[in-house]
Design a protein around this motif. Structure first.
Motif, short mmCIF file in Angstrom:
data_model
loop_
_atom_site.label_atom_id
_atom_site.label_comp_id
_atom_site.label_asym_id
_atom_site.label_seq_id
_atom_site.Cartn_x
_atom_site.Cartn_y
_atom_site.Cartn_z
N ASP A 127 48.50 -0.42 33.96
CA ASP A 127 49.75 0.04 32.89
C ASP A 127 50.05 1.36 32.59
N SER A 128 48.75 2.00 33.00
CA SER A 128 48.82 3.51 32.78
C SER A 128 49.71 4.16 34.01
N LEU A 129 49.71 3.17 35.14
CA LEU A 129 50.36 3.88 36.09
C LEU A 129 51.76 3.55 36.13
N ASN A 130 52.27 2.92 35.34
CA ASN A 130 53.68 2.48 35.27
C ASN A 130 54.65 3.64 34.90
N PHE A 131 54.23 4.79 35.07
CA PHE A 131 55.01 5.94 34.60
C PHE A 131 55.53 6.43 36.37
N LEU A 132 54.96 5.84 37.00
CA LEU A 132 55.24 5.93 38.62
C LEU A 132 56.43 4.99 38.92
N GLY A 133 56.78 4.24 38.36
CA GLY A 133 57.88 3.25 38.87
C GLY A 133 57.42 2.09 39.46
N THR A 134 58.23 1.12 39.86
CA THR A 134 58.16 -0.23 40.47
C THR A 134 59.06 -0.41 41.61
N ASP A 135 58.57 -0.65 42.77
CA ASP A 135 59.17 -0.91 43.97
C ASP A 135 59.99 0.48 44.39
N VAL A 136 59.19 1.60 44.37
CA VAL A 136 59.49 2.91 44.59
C VAL A 136 58.82 3.58 45.62
N ILE A 137 59.55 4.29 46.37
CA ILE A 137 58.80 5.21 47.39
C ILE A 137 59.17 6.72 47.23
N TYR A 138 58.06 7.24 47.25
CA TYR A 138 58.03 8.92 47.02
C TYR A 138 58.12 9.59 48.18
N VAL A 139 58.85 10.69 48.32
CA VAL A 139 58.85 11.64 49.39
C VAL A 139 57.99 12.72 48.95
N ASP A 140 56.90 13.06 49.45
CA ASP A 140 56.08 14.04 48.83
C ASP A 140 55.58 15.19 50.16
N LYS A 141 55.09 16.15 49.62
CA LYS A 141 54.44 16.90 50.40
C LYS A 141 52.79 16.45 50.76
N TRP A 142 52.23 15.96 49.69
CA TRP A 142 50.84 15.39 49.70
C TRP A 142 50.70 13.96 49.63
N PRO A 143 49.96 13.33 50.38
CA PRO A 143 49.77 11.66 50.40
C PRO A 143 49.01 11.43 48.92
N PHE A 144 49.21 10.26 48.55
CA PHE A 144 48.12 9.92 47.25
C PHE A 144 46.89 9.34 47.69
N ARG A 181 59.99 16.32 43.98
CA ARG A 181 59.61 15.09 44.88
C ARG A 181 61.01 14.42 44.70
N ILE A 182 61.11 13.54 45.64
CA ILE A 182 62.17 12.53 45.89
C ILE A 182 61.63 11.11 45.67
N GLY A 183 62.22 10.36 44.77
CA GLY A 183 61.98 8.92 44.47
C GLY A 183 63.11 7.99 44.85
N VAL A 184 62.63 7.10 45.69
CA VAL A 184 63.73 6.07 46.13
C VAL A 184 63.11 4.89 45.72
N LYS A 185 64.23 4.10 44.98
CA LYS A 185 63.93 2.71 44.53
C LYS A 185 64.45 1.56 45.58
N GLY A 186 64.02 0.88 46.05
CA GLY A 186 64.17 -0.17 46.93
C GLY A 186 65.00 -1.54 46.09
N TYR A 187 65.71 -2.44 46.85
CA TYR A 187 66.11 -3.62 46.14
C TYR A 187 64.83 -4.65 46.21
N GLU A 188 65.30 -5.65 45.18
CA GLU A 188 64.10 -6.76 45.15
C GLU A 188 63.94 -7.55 46.38
N ASP A 189 65.15 -7.76 46.99
CA ASP A 189 64.97 -8.68 48.37
C ASP A 189 64.26 -8.17 49.38
#
Length: 420
Positions: free
Chosen positions: A55-72, A240-248
């Motif tokens: 729940d503390s990580l909810n700020f990262l969003g759901t069904d999201v991919i981040y375009v980053d310089k550094w991998p998680f 950073r770029i955040g991209v949210k996908g579709y549920e399907d």
């Protein structure tokens, strides 16, 4: 109907046998009680801890991919090649525009950047622990921004980078102290920003991860006027770029493939070159956390398993004694026409009752654990763990009672009547 009546009679005989030997019953179920308590207590704490962390990580969003310089996380080999990642370019605004205009498998896209420990002023009041967040068009789609009063940014405000802001609950409480903040002017880095909305209170998370309570959100173009957010490898502040996908889009496979392909073309990478960007997913962190807690759950099963094993042997021993004591009664019941399954169920139900009572006592002991204050950690005894505890108790009763019950069912009525 006759069969149901005999099964009911088996229940009645089993219950009467348990009541007639209260001390033996209590001693028999202690092992199961301790075992179920140990297992369910550990599982409850582990599940609650895992849920609070996730729940503390909810700020990262759901069904999201981040375009980053550094991998998680590290790569498949477990190596984190920071010396390669260091020289990568940061995601740029032009890349964001290209993705926003061309991507087909996204339901929301934004570019964003943030800076902590910023001072926000209103009159003589100020707060110096605010987080300034710059976001573009789809920021409120990619992330959950619950506007409590006022409104979100208009497209014109986003495009032109106007000096408008949404502020979190703690900023409202610190600066306005009961006043309506909508339409008021606050100062951020000595620039005036009009408050157009407030964000609903979120409260403190278990890990103390970023919360909108201390956040002031402004248009990304306005943020760029305050801080350098270029795409050079040595920039201190990264976008950073955040991209949210579709549920399907199960597993966001289509989104990731499209995103990777467009970024490689945009950055001019040849087929043999490696990606010079990271596509990060919040669930990657969640999977690491889940793996750790799976190990802790296994430890709980091992600890509780020893207690249940001892309790199971105790119950099996008591059932053998019970069969021995009631052998003449079994012979009498059989001589009066009682079927083998009637005798079998009678002793099997007794073993299951013992274990179920022990399991319920163990669950009752777990409940007070959930009432102990543990700071921001909320401990909850879930329905799933209650069902698991009762299920394990029933299984132990069946396993430990089946052999004594089968021996009792197979007794010869004549030999049983002669037993003393």
């Amino acid at each position: 109907m006759k069969t149901l009546n005999q099964i009911f009679e088996s229940f009645r005989f089993a219950w009467k046998a348990l009541k007639s030997n209260i001390l033996r019953t209590v001693l028999s179920l202690l092992g199961v009680t301790v075992g179920i308590f140990a297992i369910i207590a550990v599982l409850t704490l582990v599940d609650s801890l895992e849920k609070n962390i996730k729940d503390s990580l909810n700020f990262l969003g759901t069904d999201v991919i981040y375009v980053d310089k550094w991998p998680f996380t590290a790569d498949a080999s477990g190596e984190y090649r920071w010396w390669d990642f260091w020289m990568r370019p940061n995601p740029s605004y032009r890349e964001f525009e290209t993705l926003r205009e061309s991507m087909k498998h996204q339901s929301g896209i934004t570019i964003f950047a943030g800076r902590g420990n910023q001072v926000v002023k209103y009159g003589s009041n100020s707060i110096d622990e605010a987080r300034l967040q710059g976001g573009d068009h789809g920021y409120n789609t990619v992330f959950e921004v619950n506007v409590e009063n006022g409104r979100y940014f208009t497209p014109e405000e986003i495009e032109s980078g106007r000096n408008v802001t949404l502020i979190g609950h703690e900023i409202v409480q610190s600066l306005f102290k009961g006043e309506d903040p909508i339409g008021k002017v606050v100062k951020i880095k000595n620039l005036k920003y009009v408050v157009i909305g407030t964000i609903k209170k979120e409260g403190e998370s278990f890990l103390g991860t970023p919360s909108n309570d201390f956040t002031a959100i402004i248009p990304y173009q306005s943020f760029r006027r305050l801080f350098q957010t270029g795409s050079g490898a040595w920039d201190e502040l990264t976008s950073r770029i955040g991209v949210k996908g579709y549920e399907d889009d199960i597993g966001l496979v289509e989104l990731e493939n499209e995103l990777r392909g467009m970024l490689r073309v945009r950055r001019g990478l040849s087929p043999t070159e490696k990606d010079n960007f990271a596509l990060n997913r919040p669930e990657a962190i969640a999977n690491i956390i889940g793996g750790i807690f799976d190990g802790l759950s296994l430890a709980g099963w091992i600890i509780g398993g020893f207690s249940i094993l001892v309790g199971g042997f105790g119950i099996a021993n008591i059932m053998f004694v019970s069969v021995k004591e009631r052998t003449p009664i079994i012979g009498l019941q059989k001589s009066m026409g009682a079927k083998n399954y009637f005798i079998l169920f009678q002793f099997l139900f007794e073993a299951v009752f013992l274990c179920l009572i022990g399991g319920m006592c163990g669950l009752l002991l777990v409940f007070p654990v959930t009432l102990i204050p543990m700071g921001s950690l909320v401990v909850t005894l879930s329905i799933q763990n209650i069902i698991l505890g009762l299920g394990v108790s029933t299984a132990i009763g069946l396993i430990c009672g089946i052999i004594p019950a089968a021996l009792a069912a197979r007794l010869d009525p004549v030999a049983a009547l002669r037993a003393t």
